[in-house]
Structures are given as C-alpha cells and as structure tokens.
Write a protein that holds these residues in place. Structure first.
Motif, PDB file in Angstrom:
ATOM      1  N   LEU A 135       0.683  -1.762  -0.121  1.00  0.00           N
ATOM      2  CA  LEU A 135       0.128   0.136   0.216  1.00  0.00           C
ATOM      3  C   LEU A 135       0.780   1.048   0.292  1.00  0.00           C
ATOM      4  CD1 LEU A 135      -3.101   1.595   0.706  1.00  0.00           C
ATOM      5  CD2 LEU A 135      -2.462   1.015   2.507  1.00  0.00           C
ATOM      6  N   GLY A 136       1.244   1.692  -1.383  1.00  0.00           N
ATOM      7  CA  GLY A 136       2.612   2.728  -1.471  1.00  0.00           C
ATOM      8  C   GLY A 136       3.701   2.528  -0.874  1.00  0.00           C
ATOM      9  N   GLU A 137       3.914   2.940   0.548  1.00  0.00           N
ATOM     10  CA  GLU A 137       5.483   3.024   1.278  1.00  0.00           C
ATOM     11  C   GLU A 137       4.683   1.586   2.393  1.00  0.00           C
ATOM     12  OE1 GLU A 137       8.324   3.769  -0.001  1.00  0.00           O
ATOM     13  OE2 GLU A 137       7.890   4.615  -1.234  1.00  0.00           O
ATOM     14  N   PHE A 138       3.291   2.274   2.745  1.00  0.00           N
ATOM     15  CA  PHE A 138       3.132   1.013   3.359  1.00  0.00           C
ATOM     16  C   PHE A 138       3.056  -0.838   3.167  1.00  0.00           C
ATOM     17  CE2 PHE A 138       1.632   5.368   4.933  1.00  0.00           C
ATOM     18  CZ  PHE A 138       1.922   4.794   6.321  1.00  0.00           C
ATOM     19  N   GLU A 139       2.852  -1.400   4.017  1.00  0.00           N
ATOM     20  CA  GLU A 139       2.492  -3.221   4.073  1.00  0.00           C
ATOM     21  C   GLU A 139       1.447  -3.032   5.029  1.00  0.00           C
ATOM     22  OE1 GLU A 139       6.084  -5.874   3.355  1.00  0.00           O
ATOM     23  OE2 GLU A 139       6.775  -4.764   5.282  1.00  0.00           O
ATOM     24  N   PHE A 140       0.318  -3.846   4.423  1.00  0.00           N
ATOM     25  CA  PHE A 140      -0.886  -3.671   5.165  1.00  0.00           C
ATOM     26  C   PHE A 140      -1.412  -5.300   5.429  1.00  0.00           C
ATOM     27  CE2 PHE A 140      -5.878  -3.938   3.994  1.00  0.00           C
ATOM     28  CZ  PHE A 140      -6.110  -4.072   5.199  1.00  0.00           C
ATOM     29  N   HIS A 141      -1.577  -5.861   6.373  1.00  0.00           N
ATOM     30  CA  HIS A 141      -1.620  -7.532   7.316  1.00  0.00           C
ATOM     31  C   HIS A 141      -3.486  -6.971   7.501  1.00  0.00           C
ATOM     32  CE1 HIS A 141      -1.749 -11.141   8.011  1.00  0.00           C
ATOM     33  NE2 HIS A 141      -0.622 -11.656   8.213  1.00  0.00           N
ATOM     34  N   PRO A 142      -4.161  -7.366   6.305  1.00  0.00           N
ATOM     35  CA  PRO A 142      -5.540  -7.363   7.159  1.00  0.00           C
ATOM     36  C   PRO A 142      -6.050  -8.086   8.066  1.00  0.00           C
ATOM     37  CG  PRO A 142      -5.691  -7.746   4.433  1.00  0.00           C
ATOM     38  CD  PRO A 142      -4.328  -8.071   5.216  1.00  0.00           C
ATOM     39  N   LEU A 147      -0.582  -2.441   9.731  1.00  0.00           N
ATOM     40  CA  LEU A 147      -0.247  -1.042   9.350  1.00  0.00           C
ATOM     41  C   LEU A 147       1.267  -1.493   9.545  1.00  0.00           C
ATOM     42  CD1 LEU A 147      -1.864   1.912   8.194  1.00  0.00           C
ATOM     43  CD2 LEU A 147      -1.040   0.322   6.311  1.00  0.00           C
ATOM     44  N   LYS A 148       2.529  -1.059   8.399  1.00  0.00           N
ATOM     45  CA  LYS A 148       4.102  -1.324   9.155  1.00  0.00           C
ATOM     46  C   LYS A 148       4.916  -0.528   7.716  1.00  0.00           C
ATOM     47  CE  LYS A 148       7.718  -4.229   9.062  1.00  0.00           C
ATOM     48  NZ  LYS A 148       7.880  -6.059   8.916  1.00  0.00           N
ATOM     49  N   LEU A 149       5.405   0.903   8.341  1.00  0.00           N
ATOM     50  CA  LEU A 149       6.269   1.862   8.142  1.00  0.00           C
ATOM     51  C   LEU A 149       7.763   1.192   8.245  1.00  0.00           C
ATOM     52  CD1 LEU A 149       6.351   4.200   4.974  1.00  0.00           C
ATOM     53  CD2 LEU A 149       6.022   5.362   7.174  1.00  0.00           C
ATOM     54  N   GLY A 150       8.992   0.982   7.324  1.00  0.00           N
ATOM     55  CA  GLY A 150       9.930   0.667   7.334  1.00  0.00           C
ATOM     56  C   GLY A 150       9.230  -0.293   9.046  1.00  0.00           C
ATOM     57  N   GLU A 151      10.163  -0.507   9.918  1.00  0.00           N
ATOM     58  CA  GLU A 151       9.758  -1.014  10.993  1.00  0.00           C
ATOM     59  C   GLU A 151       9.015  -0.837  11.941  1.00  0.00           C
ATOM     60  OE1 GLU A 151      12.040  -3.607  11.720  1.00  0.00           O
ATOM     61  OE2 GLU A 151      12.676  -3.487   9.067  1.00  0.00           O
ATOM     62  N   LYS A 152       8.741   0.565  12.104  1.00  0.00           N
ATOM     63  CA  LYS A 152       7.749   0.581  12.259  1.00  0.00           C
ATOM     64  C   LYS A 152       6.179   0.197  11.830  1.00  0.00           C
ATOM     65  CE  LYS A 152       4.256   4.829  14.024  1.00  0.00           C
ATOM     66  NZ  LYS A 152       4.573   6.445  13.370  1.00  0.00           N
ATOM     67  N   LYS A 202      -9.595   8.366  10.153  1.00  0.00           N
ATOM     68  CA  LYS A 202      -8.495   7.871  10.802  1.00  0.00           C
ATOM     69  C   LYS A 202      -8.166   6.813  10.548  1.00  0.00           C
ATOM     70  CE  LYS A 202     -11.453   7.130  15.763  1.00  0.00           C
ATOM     71  NZ  LYS A 202     -12.018   6.308  16.163  1.00  0.00           N
ATOM     72  N   LEU A 203      -8.203   7.046   9.734  1.00  0.00           N
ATOM     73  CA  LEU A 203      -7.478   5.805   8.433  1.00  0.00           C
ATOM     74  C   LEU A 203      -6.287   6.862   7.644  1.00  0.00           C
ATOM     75  CD1 LEU A 203      -9.112   3.328   6.521  1.00  0.00           C
ATOM     76  CD2 LEU A 203      -7.365   3.339   7.669  1.00  0.00           C
ATOM     77  N   ARG A 204      -7.031   7.824   7.299  1.00  0.00           N
ATOM     78  CA  ARG A 204      -5.987   9.199   6.757  1.00  0.00           C
ATOM     79  C   ARG A 204      -4.905   9.475   7.786  1.00  0.00           C
ATOM     80  NH1 ARG A 204     -11.200  12.109   4.303  1.00  0.00           N
ATOM     81  NH2 ARG A 204     -11.532  11.657   2.615  1.00  0.00           N
ATOM     82  N   LYS A 205      -5.428  10.095   8.462  1.00  0.00           N
ATOM     83  CA  LYS A 205      -4.279  10.312   9.477  1.00  0.00           C
ATOM     84  C   LYS A 205      -3.229   9.130   9.491  1.00  0.00           C
ATOM     85  CE  LYS A 205      -6.817  12.925  13.099  1.00  0.00           C
ATOM     86  NZ  LYS A 205      -7.512  13.428  14.410  1.00  0.00           N
ATOM     87  N   LYS A 206      -3.432   7.525   9.621  1.00  0.00           N
ATOM     88  CA  LYS A 206      -2.429   6.716   9.844  1.00  0.00           C
ATOM     89  C   LYS A 206      -2.003   6.425   8.943  1.00  0.00           C
ATOM     90  CE  LYS A 206      -4.798   4.105  13.489  1.00  0.00           C
ATOM     91  NZ  LYS A 206      -5.322   3.274  13.882  1.00  0.00           N
ATOM     92  N   LEU A 207      -2.387   6.706   8.276  1.00  0.00           N
ATOM     93  CA  LEU A 207      -1.448   6.503   5.908  1.00  0.00           C
ATOM     94  C   LEU A 207      -1.201   8.630   5.486  1.00  0.00           C
ATOM     95  CD1 LEU A 207      -4.565   5.207   4.550  1.00  0.00           C
ATOM     96  CD2 LEU A 207      -2.199   3.902   5.386  1.00  0.00           C
TER      97      LEU A 207
END
Length: 227
Positions: A135-142, A147-152, A202-207
């Motif tokens: 998901l762009g720079e993110f990874e998403f595990h449903p 949500l994962k961005l790098g190690e976060k 909320k999703l917009r803030k997290k992304l």
C-alpha cells in the motif's frame, strides 16, 4: 457465534433452488436463496457470503453480468456457475467473467458439494498465503490488522482494517458508499454514514506518512483510495 459457511445461491427455477437450499442446509451450510440477479446483488452487498453459486440464465440480471459486477469490487470470493448451456464458448465466457468453476445441469448434490468444498479449500489456502499487502510505502496485513512502515507497526481496529481492505481491493477506482456501509455496518443509513466518515478520517491520519496515498471523497458516490 455463527461459524457456518455462507452460500449465496441465485437460481430463478424456484423448485430447483429450494431443493439445493435444503440439501446444503442439511449439511450445515447457511444458504441465501435469490430468485434473480438483482436480488442476488443486493444480498451479496449486505451479507458478504463465503461463496456464490450463480445460475447463468436469470431474469433482470444474468449470472455472467452479476459475476462481472461482483469482480469489480471483489476478486477473491469463489463463484460457481450453474447452467444448462454446454457450448465451449459459454464455459470460456464464464471463466472470463470471473468464475472459478462451472457445473452443467442436471447435476448431483454430491457433485455440487464437492466443488463448493474444493473452492473453499482453495480460498483458505490463498488467504493463508496472503500476507503483507503493498500500500504505497506501507505494508498492510488485513488478518493481523496492522500497518507497517519500515520497522514501525501501527495497529488497526477491526473496522479500520475492514474498511482499508475494501478500499484497497478497489484501489484507484471509486468504492460505493452503500457497499461499504452494508458490508461493514450492515445498513446504509445516516448514523452509520457518520460513523464511516470518522473511520475514514482515522485512516487518513494513519496513512499520512506517505504523501502519495490519498483517500478521496467523491461526492455523491463514495471514496477513492489513490496509491
């Protein structure tokens, strides 16, 4: 908690539909029987079945058209076509419209059940294989609701995860507001719509850490995830 497998059965021949419904229910399936394609579409949006069994020749909306409509927003739920047509071109068209299997009438209930279970097994394997989604720079595990961005890693609520998964399934295209509301909240009404708007915020803030990801509000239609 109801753990029965939910089958959406669209069959305009009422007697056959009832026989199939009763046979499946006797084997502990939950069956949503629909007499035409329009009703089946509404039931699909409201219930999110585990598998669809669609008659090809139905009034108002045929099985091929219904499958094509469903595949625009849902690439994963298995679809089995029921038909009296036997021409090779019809079989090819069925798979081209997103079908996973094709059963010619007349058929035995044992054959249908075997084919339903085979598709459900394949779906389970695919779901297990689906891990982190891009998901762009993110990874998403449903499944893990992360949500994962790098190690976060950032946890999501169940509804945030459901909402993001639906938007991602239809990424870069408009996702109908009514579809989201019926699939997640169970009804398209004012109060649920307000709740959905809160979750979108909320999703917009997290992304927001990836400026290339946007959730656009398409007035009068729904939302569009751009990524």
């Amino acid at each position: 908690m109801n753990s029965k497998t939910k089958v959406l059965l669209a069959e305009d021949e009422i007697s056959l539909g009832m026989i199939v419904q009763e046979s499946l229910e006797s084997r502990d399936f939950e069956v949503l029987l629909c007499a035409n394609g329009d009703i089946a579409w509404e039931k699909y949006k409201a219930s999110k079945p585990d598998i669809l069994v669609l008659d090809v020749m139905m009034p108002k909306k045929d099985g091929f058209t219904l499958a094509e409509q469903i595949r625009k927003i849902d690439p994963f739920t298995p679809i089995i076509f029921l038909t009296s047509k036997g021409q090779t071109e019809d079989v090819v068209k069925g798979f081209g419209q997103g079908g996973n299997d094709y059963i010619r009438k007349p058929f035995s209930m044992e054959e249908l059940i075997v084919r339903i279970n085979a598709q459900l097994d394949r779906k389970l394997i695919k779901n297990q294989q689906r891990d982190w989604l891009e998901l762009g720079e993110f990874e998403f595990h449903p499944t893990r609701q992360l949500l994962k961005l790098g190690e976060k890693e950032s946890p999501l609520t169940a509804r945030e995860s459901q909402l993001l998964e639906i938007l991602l399934e239809n990424s870069n295209d408009i996702t109908d507001r009514s579809l989201i509301l019926t699939r997640i909240w169970g009804a398209d009404d004012f109060f649920n719509a307000r709740s959905m708007d809160v979750f979108i915020t909320k999703l917009r803030k997290k992304l927001q850490d990836d400026p290339n990801i946007q959730i656009l509000n398409v007035r009068g239609y729904g939302y569009k995830l751009v990524c």
